[in-house]
Write a protein that holds these residues in place. Structure first.
Motif, PDB file in Angstrom:
ATOM      1  N   HIS B 241      -3.408  11.879   3.518  1.00 54.89           N
ATOM      2  CA  HIS B 241      -3.138  11.492   4.853  1.00 54.89           C
ATOM      3  C   HIS B 241      -2.961  12.786   5.906  1.00 54.89           C
ATOM      4  CE1 HIS B 241      -2.517   7.460   3.643  1.00 54.89           C
ATOM      5  NE2 HIS B 241      -2.374   6.960   4.772  1.00 54.89           N
ATOM      6  N   SER B 257     -11.048  11.676   3.976  1.00 53.64           N
ATOM      7  CA  SER B 257     -10.345  11.109   2.971  1.00 53.64           C
ATOM      8  C   SER B 257     -11.054  10.203   2.113  1.00 53.64           C
ATOM      9  CB  SER B 257      -9.000  10.236   3.690  1.00 53.64           C
ATOM     10  OG  SER B 257      -8.302  11.102   4.306  1.00 53.64           O
ATOM     11  N   GLY B 301     -16.982   7.712  -3.018  1.00 54.78           N
ATOM     12  CA  GLY B 301     -18.018   8.369  -2.326  1.00 54.78           C
ATOM     13  C   GLY B 301     -18.347   8.147  -0.679  1.00 54.78           C
ATOM     14  N   PHE B 302     -17.172   7.278  -0.460  1.00 54.80           N
ATOM     15  CA  PHE B 302     -17.133   7.218   1.243  1.00 54.80           C
ATOM     16  C   PHE B 302     -15.829   6.964   1.904  1.00 54.80           C
ATOM     17  CE2 PHE B 302     -17.039   2.916  -0.923  1.00 54.80           C
ATOM     18  CZ  PHE B 302     -16.114   2.475  -0.248  1.00 54.80           C
ATOM     19  N   ASN B 303     -15.674   7.600   2.890  1.00 55.47           N
ATOM     20  CA  ASN B 303     -14.239   7.827   3.129  1.00 55.47           C
ATOM     21  C   ASN B 303     -13.459   6.469   3.620  1.00 55.47           C
ATOM     22  OD1 ASN B 303     -15.688   7.243   5.570  1.00 55.47           O
ATOM     23  ND2 ASN B 303     -14.481   8.596   7.063  1.00 55.47           N
ATOM     24  N   THR B 304     -12.053   6.561   2.852  1.00 58.15           N
ATOM     25  CA  THR B 304     -11.370   5.233   3.007  1.00 58.15           C
ATOM     26  C   THR B 304      -9.824   5.678   2.688  1.00 58.15           C
ATOM     27  OG1 THR B 304     -11.202   2.843   2.142  1.00 58.15           O
ATOM     28  CG2 THR B 304     -11.582   4.671   0.558  1.00 58.15           C
ATOM     29  N   TYR B 305      -8.949   4.840   3.434  1.00 56.50           N
ATOM     30  CA  TYR B 305      -7.552   4.901   3.129  1.00 56.50           C
ATOM     31  C   TYR B 305      -7.161   3.679   2.119  1.00 56.50           C
ATOM     32  CZ  TYR B 305      -7.512   8.497   6.622  1.00 56.50           C
ATOM     33  OH  TYR B 305      -7.596   9.600   7.398  1.00 56.50           O
ATOM     34  N   THR B 306      -7.987   2.913   1.740  1.00 56.64           N
ATOM     35  CA  THR B 306      -7.439   1.917   0.735  1.00 56.64           C
ATOM     36  C   THR B 306      -7.284   2.337  -0.550  1.00 56.64           C
ATOM     37  OG1 THR B 306      -9.759   0.960   0.252  1.00 56.64           O
ATOM     38  CG2 THR B 306      -8.717  -0.067   2.042  1.00 56.64           C
ATOM     39  N   ARG B 308      -7.557   0.814  -3.025  1.00 61.62           N
ATOM     40  CA  ARG B 308      -8.250  -0.201  -3.938  1.00 61.62           C
ATOM     41  C   ARG B 308      -9.835   0.044  -4.324  1.00 61.62           C
ATOM     42  NH1 ARG B 308      -9.610  -5.006  -0.837  1.00 61.62           N
ATOM     43  NH2 ARG B 308      -7.841  -3.809   0.646  1.00 61.62           N
ATOM     44  N   GLN B 310     -13.646   0.758  -5.824  1.00 60.32           N
ATOM     45  CA  GLN B 310     -14.934  -0.278  -5.868  1.00 60.32           C
ATOM     46  C   GLN B 310     -15.374  -0.453  -7.419  1.00 60.32           C
ATOM     47  OE1 GLN B 310     -16.170  -1.578  -3.534  1.00 60.32           O
ATOM     48  NE2 GLN B 310     -14.759  -0.741  -2.107  1.00 60.32           N
ATOM     49  N   PHE B 312     -18.407  -0.608  -8.778  1.00 61.88           N
ATOM     50  CA  PHE B 312     -19.460  -0.014  -9.306  1.00 61.88           C
ATOM     51  C   PHE B 312     -18.891   1.459  -9.960  1.00 61.88           C
ATOM     52  CE2 PHE B 312     -19.092   1.913  -5.235  1.00 61.88           C
ATOM     53  CZ  PHE B 312     -19.514   3.087  -5.278  1.00 61.88           C
ATOM     54  N   ARG B 315     -17.798   0.958 -13.452  1.00 59.13           N
ATOM     55  CA  ARG B 315     -18.694   0.656 -14.350  1.00 59.13           C
ATOM     56  C   ARG B 315     -19.569   2.175 -14.621  1.00 59.13           C
ATOM     57  NH1 ARG B 315     -22.964  -2.595 -11.722  1.00 59.13           N
ATOM     58  NH2 ARG B 315     -23.642  -0.481 -10.912  1.00 59.13           N
TER      59      ARG B 315
END
Ligand SMILES: Cc1cc2nc3c(=O)[nH]c(=O)nc-3n(C[C@H](O)[C@H](O)[C@H](O)COP(=O)(O)OP(=O)(O)OC[C@H]3O[C@@H](n4cnc5c(N)ncnc54)[C@H](O)[C@@H]3O)c2cc1C
Ligand SMILES: [Zn+2]
Lengths: 81, 419
Positions: B241, B257, B301-306, B308, B310, B312, B315
């Motif tokens: 954060h 993030s 590989g993509f910004n997120t604050y969740t 949770r 993915q 893929f 795997r």
């Protein structure tokens, strides 16, 4: 997460490559100010909330497009265009 | 609070009628004013508060944590510690951290279960063996232990890998740092919290910072869900954060993030006796004391604050696990979780002053913040107390990217984690 490709429709995120913040404006070619280039190259708004970003459908039609997504929830806010 | 933990305190407690152990740290209500506020009660925030009190005599300190102690990345990581870096600033800093881990349980009077089980990185090409030899030599020149293992020696240490000629990534050898290992991450948070609290630091949970109180270009306090709290100095140590909190003071950081996931299998008998990493992909695994295989790979590989992850990426990481360690295909995955990390352009952290007076930043830890915890707390406390960096963190400044002094450990340029 599923991403709406403007050409192929909604597909799983693993078919796409993320291209980062789509709101950045490239400084003028002759701009000599280090701070300006620093802000463009290195710094990010990185908001917790709505974010406009680039994606490429690498394992599909290979088109680049813009997407609006809420980074706090991963909810897609605006379709690919 | 119990004065000290020992075999005697355990025996005394066993003989007493059943009452719970006393709280390990005090739970005071926030005061209206502190000398120093640290935002974020993760490993780095708590360690900083502890060293402010212990090394600098600054005890009028509050650590503000929006959730409970241990809820962040300090309790989500794969617990690996090591010091096998190559660039000067990183080498000195992470080696200091490893040395602090070596005495930490005694220093804190809290068993952090520091395990020097060693880390081996498996090489998958002759070129990689050469680069490992170079890394090992650089480490040894700095007085850090490193051993190059040929294939036969590796097979003795890690007999369960796929050594066949037909392996997707044939194995050539590895590099071994025996002093590397794992630490029980929850104990690090609890141990620092307890030791800081004993020195008078206020640890305030359920207290989210929602804004900064500014006087011109100076921070004079913070707004929280429990009211306004003033402070002479404010340190940010909020892991993923960093951007979010720095923006409250009008700062924009060289940070995105991202989520990193971790995984644990059902428990099995002792089998993996080291931390094992792989040269073919980012993959690292150790076996916990309970017997589960604890492992991880790349960020999603993509910004997120969740928090949770993915599917893929789950795997991907399983594919890595099975190609390096075929036995993994027979284990069931028990749990997986995610943590939000602040990724920087060169993959190295920031422990520094900021352009705002009275505001200090500790962030940008990418994949490597847990092993850094003791040295990070030590040097951030020094930076806050003296308003100037310690020798060990002088290179971790915010303006290093603009000045062309990036600390690009992998030597592959801007945004190393995206490549
Ligand atoms: C899955 C995973 C595996 C990892 N594996 C390793 C590893 O093997 N080795 C290694 O060295 N590193 C590893 N890391 C990295 C390491 O865990 C982190 O870099 C490190 O823990 C970050 O520092 P911290 O402990 O202070 O963070 P945290 O524990 O996340 O502390 C930050 C705290 O700030 C709080 N906070 C945030 N915003 C606010 C606010 N506005 N007000 C108040 N409080 C706030 C949060 O609730 C949180 O508790 C891993 C990370 C992840 C996610
Ligand atoms: Zn498409």
């Amino acid at each position: 997460m599923r991403i709406p490709c403007p050409h192929c429709g909604e597909r799983d995120v693993n078919e796409f490559r993320y291209g980062g913040d789509a709101t950045k404006q490239r400084p003028a070619h002759g701009d000599k100010d280090f701070q300006t280039w620093n802000a463009y190259v290195f710094e990010f708004d990185n908001p917790k909330g709505p974010h406009e970003e680039f994606w490429q459908h690498t394992l599909g039609c290979r088109q680049w497009f813009r997407l609006k997504r809420n980074t706090a929830t991963n909810q897609i806010l605006g379709g690919g265009q | 609070m119990p004065k000290s933990y020992s075999i005697f305190s355990i025996l005394r407690h066993a003989l007493r009628p059943s009452e719970p152990w006393p709280e390990a740290w005090a739970k005071p209500a926030p005061k209206s004013n502190y000398d120093v506020i640290i935002i974020g009660g993760g490993g780095h925030g708590l360690a900083t508060a502890y060293y402010l009190a212990k090394n600098h005599g600054i005890t009028n300190v509050a650590v503000l944590e929006k959730s409970y102690i241990g809820s962040g990345n300090v309790g989500r990581n794969t617990t690996i510690i090591r010091s096998n870096y190559m660039l000067g600033a990183n080498t000195a800093f992470f080696e200091k951290s490893l040395q602090l881990w070596e005495g930490l349980s005694h220093d804190l009077d809290f068993n952090c279960m520091v395990s020097h089980r060693g880390q081996i990185v498996v090489a998958v090409s002759p070129g990689q063996m050469d680069s490992f030899a170079r890394r090992g030599n650089l480490m040894r020149l700095n007085g850090i232990d490193a051993e190059l293992l040929d294939r036969k020696e590796l097979e003795k240490e890690l007999p369960y890998l796929d050594y066949s000629k037909h392996a997707r990534f044939p194995i050539w050898g590895g590099i071994h740092q025996r002093r590397a290992g794992t630490v029980r991450h929850d104990a690090v948070a609890w141990g620092y919290a307890r030791a800081a609290s004993a020195l008078g630091v206020h640890i305030i949970e359920d207290c989210e910072v929602t804004g900064m109180v500014m006087d011109g270009n100076k921070v004079t306090g913070v707004e929280t869900n429990r009211g306004r709290i003033l402070a002479g100095k404010v340190g940010i140590a909020v892991a993923g954060h960093s951007s979010h909190v720095a923006r409250m003071a009008g700062l924009r950081l060289p940070v995105e993030s991202h989520i990193l996931q971790a995984f644990v299998t059902e428990p099995v008998k002792p089998m993996v006796h080291h931390v094992v990493s792989w040269g073919a992909e980012l993959f690292y695994l150790s076996q916990s004391d309970k017997g589960g295989m604890v492992f991880g790979g790349h960020i999603d590989g993509f910004n997120t604050y969740t928090q949770r992850g993915q599917f893929f990426k789950i795997r991907d990481v399983m594919e890595c696990a099975v190609s390096l360690m075929p036995f993994m295909s027979r284990l069931r995955l028990l749990r997986h979780w995610g943590g939000i990390m602040d990724m920087t352009p060169d993959g190295s952290p920031f422990i520094c002053k900021t352009p705002v007076d009275g505001l200090y930043l500790n962030g940008g830890w990418c994949y490597q913040g847990f092993k850094a915890t003791p040295a990070s707390g030590l040097t951030f406390a020094h930076t806050i107390a003296n308003d100037a960096p310690h020798d060990l963190n002088a290179a971790f400044a915010l303006d290093r990217l603009m000045k062309g002094r990036e600390l690009d450990e992998h030597g592959i340029g801007n945004w190393t984690y995206k490549q």
